[in-house]
Each structure stands twice: as structure tokens, then as C-alpha cells.
Design an enzyme around this catalytic site. Structure first.
Site, PDB file in Angstrom:
ATOM      1  N   SER A 115       0.835  -1.207   0.000  1.00 13.24           N
ATOM      2  CA  SER A 115       0.000   0.000   0.000  1.00 13.24           C
ATOM      3  C   SER A 115       0.874   1.264   0.000  1.00 13.24           C
ATOM      4  CB  SER A 115      -0.958  -0.043   1.189  1.00 13.24           C
ATOM      5  OG  SER A 115      -1.973   0.925   1.063  1.00 13.24           O
ATOM      6  N   ASP A 129     -10.110  -3.494  -5.147  1.00 13.46           N
ATOM      7  CA  ASP A 129      -9.213  -2.536  -4.514  1.00 13.46           C
ATOM      8  C   ASP A 129      -9.172  -1.291  -5.391  1.00 13.46           C
ATOM      9  OD1 ASP A 129      -7.181  -1.143  -3.267  1.00 13.46           O
ATOM     10  OD2 ASP A 129      -5.613  -2.629  -3.660  1.00 13.46           O
ATOM     11  N   HIS A 177      -8.091  -5.019  -0.843  1.00 11.20           N
ATOM     12  CA  HIS A 177      -6.954  -4.266  -0.323  1.00 11.20           C
ATOM     13  C   HIS A 177      -6.593  -4.723   1.092  1.00 11.20           C
ATOM     14  CE1 HIS A 177      -4.096  -0.978  -0.342  1.00 11.20           C
ATOM     15  NE2 HIS A 177      -4.420  -0.770   0.929  1.00 11.20           N
TER      16      HIS A 177
END
Length: 407
Positions: free
Chosen positions: A190, A347, A377
Site C-alpha cells: 500500500s 481494490d 486491499h
């Protein structure tokens, strides 16, 4: 009695309404994701309430909860020695396999996710992730605790990541941890994937560095904020756990921008239709050319909403490649190391990763692009109890296998 019963029913209905979020039918283990999202949203709402009441910043509330629930002290096992240290002046947790004599090992520098504002390499989930990597790969893993927003804003996190990278790649540190200078990688998930990509670009272009990263492994990375209307942002705008508006909040916080710009950032047009984005940058974000048709689906570029405000001039970090690695020129990308890019269908960041993988390939970099049609995610970090998911376990197994074969 009837009043209590009615109140109980209403409370149950309200709780169910709050917890339940409609999800695509093919997402992996939806009820676990729904419950995880409800827990995360409740913490966010509590943080927002605390900030509104002047108690503390919402992020401080969230990180306080994370610290109490997740942060653990370093503990060593018969197979891995774990210590807290610093790297280039930046706090880090080091995972060293036990034994092995004087042989050189591989090394991986890891940056945790959390929107540049949340989390820590000392969290249980990241501790377990790095511990497993160290054990199964017989590799030295260093998890970096870079500074967090709102106290630190761009480029502070980037500078911490770069300082840690330079230190880890120095001959002195490699010798201290007995790491093979030809087998050092950088990775992150991320926002940590953002930092990993950014420092991989910078280190690769730095001819003064005698040792450079040999691989980069990016896990559902966030790589740009000029276009929050890519097909994945449109498709997954309200899919847990990273909703579109939350990602926009994280971007503004990271870039030190006025939070009141949130509705304007969300209403900005797609990059292809953005009047202030030059064609040279626009081509780097052209998802109509960079994405396969199966990911574009029926989505189209979104135009400027009536009354929306131009934000790129007010937030210069939006066009800074250190914050948005997807904007880098082909010549810069072509010097970066072999890459692993993981993306998930459900995501908002899916297309960031897919476009980056394509641009790396076009620049001549060897890329392994792994996509999970049932992934969401954060799933790879959720491969341990109590949030274990099968897609998380699969993604972690494949990630470790790729590192083993390529580092």
C-alpha cells in the site's frame, strides 16, 4: 417489557445496518471482510468524533487503538533473532535468521502500509509477516518505522525511506548483518509500496551508490492521486477496506494539504480530461491505453464536475514523482530492478499497480504481475489469525515464493 424488546430490535437492526456492506459476489470470504470493515469504520468514526470535540487528531486516536491492540515488543525464537534498532537514524525492527555461520544471506528492506499515517513495523501483523519471511527465506528482513502524518508530511516519509535504504545498502551495514550485496531487495504494501517504488527509482538513478536493490516487490501499491476516477476507483469506490474517500483523505494528509480540499480532489476529472495536466504526464496515467480491456470494462473517463476546484496548483505534491512514482519518465523506470507487482480486483488501487507494471515492462524491466480476482486491499497482511483469509494466504505464499526464486 415491550419497550425494552422494541428497543432491542431497533438496536439490532441499527447494528446490522452499520455492519453490513454490500460486496461483490466473488470477493473472498465476504463476511470476514464486512466485519473487519465495520471494526475499522468504527475506529475511524470514533477518531473523527474525538477530533471534532477537540480531544485529539483522528489519526492519533486510531494509532492509539492500534498500539494497544497490535504493537508488540521484539521477541526472538529458536530460528529468528528479533531486535529493534535504527537505520540511517530511522527506527527499524530487524529479523535475523539464527545460525548459518559466516555465510552471506539475502536481505529485504520492508515498508509497512497505513496511508503514511497509520501503522508500524512493530504491529503484530507485520511482525509475523517479516518473521515468516526471515524463517522461510533464510533472509535478513528490516521493517522500517518511518515518520507518520499528520506530524510528518511529504517529503518526510520519503526522506526516511531513502535514508533507511541508503544505510541498509551501505557496506558497513551489509557486513554487520552478513547480507550479500548482490541480493538485496526493497518491498512494501500500500503506502509502503509507494515508498518502495519511490526509493527504488531514486537509488537506481544514483550513480554514487556502489550497491543497489536487485529486486522491488510492490504489494497493492498506491502510486498516484491525479486520477481518482480510474476504472478500479469507480468500481470499488465503496468496497472495504480502502474506500475511495478514505484514500483521498490519506493523500491530502500525506501531502500536507488543507482537508477542505477533499470534495474537490474527489470531484477532479480523470487525468485524460484534466485541463492543467500536461500531455507528457497525462500519457503516464492513460489507463485507456495502459489497462487491458477486461479491467477497463464499461468505465469511461470522468469530466470536471460543476463547481469543483482545481487542486493541482494548491497541492504540488500531486505531480511530484517522489510522491507519485507512476509519473516517472520511462528512462527512470528502465533503470529500476526486476519487479513483482501484486494487485487485487476489489481494490481502488488495482489500476495504479497494473499501470505501473505495464509501464515498467514498456521500459524494459522484467516484471511479474500477479492479480487476484477475489482479492481485496490489505489481504496479504490479513493472512494471520484472527483475520486469516484464503486469498491472503495464497498471496503471501506466492510473494514469498517469488522472492525465493528472484532474490
Amino acid at each position: 417489557m415491550r419497550l425494552r424488546w422494541s428497543g432491542g430490535v431497533l438496536l439490532s437492526v441499527a447494528a446490522a445496518y452499520y455492519v453490513y456492506t454490500p460486496l461483490p459476489s466473488t470477493v473472498n470470504e465476504p463476511w470476514k471482510l464486512i466485519l473487519l470493515d465495520a471494526l475499522f469504520r468504527s475506529f475511524i468514526h470514533a477518531g473523527d468524533a474525538a477530533q471534532a470535540l477537540g480531544v485529539c487528531h483522528s489519526v492519533h486516536m486510531l494509532n492509539s487503538v492500534v498500539s494497544r491492540l497490535e504493537v508488540i515488543e521484539p521477541w526472538s525464537s529458536p530460528t529468528v533473532r528479533v531486535t529493534d534498532s535504527t537505520l540511517g537514524g530511522v527506527p527499524a525492527r530487524v529479523f535475523q535468521p539464527v545460525g548459518g555461520g559466516a555465510k552471506l544471506r539475502r536481505g529485504v528492506l520492508y515498508f509497512h502500509g497505513g496511508g503514511w499515517a497509520l501503522g508500524s513495523g512493530r504491529m503484530r501483523s507485520y511482525d509475523l509477516l517479516c518473521r515468516r519471511m526471515a524463517e522461510e527465506l533464510d533472509t535478513v528482513i528490516v521493517s522500517v518505522d518511518y515518520r507518520l502524518a499528520p506530524e510528518a508530511v511529504f517529503p518526510d516519509q520519503y526522506h526516511d525511506a531513502l535514508a533507511a535504504s541508503r544505510a541498509f545498502l551501505s557496506p558497513e551495514v551489509l557486513q554487520r548483518y552478513r547480507v550479500d550485496p548482490a541480493r538485496v531487495g526493497v518491498s512494501g504494501d500500500s503506502s509502503g509500496g509507494n515508498l518502495a517504488a519511490a526509493v527504488a527509482q531514486r537509488i537506481s538513478a544514483d550513480d554514487s551508490m556502489s550497491v543497489k536493490f536487485s529486486i522491488q516487490a510492490l504489494i497493492y501499491p498506491v502510486l498516484q492521486a491525479l486520477d481518482l476516477n480510474t476504472p478500479s476507483y469507480q468500481q470499488n469506490h465503496n468496497v472495504p477496506i480502502l474506500h475511495r474517500h478514505l484514500m483521498a483523505r490519506f493523500w491530502l494528509m500525506y501531502l500536507g494539504a488543507d482537508p477542505s480540499l477533499l470534495p474537490h480532489l474527489l470531484s477532479s476529472p480523470s487525468s485524460l480530461l484534466h485541463p492543467s495536466i500536461p500531455p507528457s504526464i497525462r500519457s503516464h496515467l492513460n489507463w485507456t491505453a495502459l489497462l487491458a480491456a477486461k479491467h477497463q470494462k464499461h468505465y469511461r473517463p470522468v469530466g470536471m464536475e460543476t463547481g469543483s476546484r482545481e487542486v493541482t496548483g494548491e497541492v504540488p505534491g500531486l505531480v511530484d514523482v517522489r510522491a507519485a512514482p507512476l509519473l516517472a519518465e520511462q528512462g527512470v523506470l528502465g533503470r529500476t530492478p526486476r519487479a513483482y507487482v501484486m494487485t487485487c480486483e476489489f481494490d481502488v488501487l488495482r489500476d495504479d499497480g497494473l499501470m505501473y507494471a505495464r509501464r515498467l515492462q514498456d521500459a524494459g524491466v522484467t516484471v511479474t504481475s500477479v492479480h487476484y480476482d477475489d482479492g481485496f486491499h490489505g489481504c496479504m497482511v490479513f493472512s494471520f489469525w484472527p483475520f486469516w483469509s484464503s486469498v491472503g494466504q495464497r498471496s503471501l505464499d506466492n510473494y514469498i515464493q517469488w522472492l525465493d526464486h528472484n532474490l
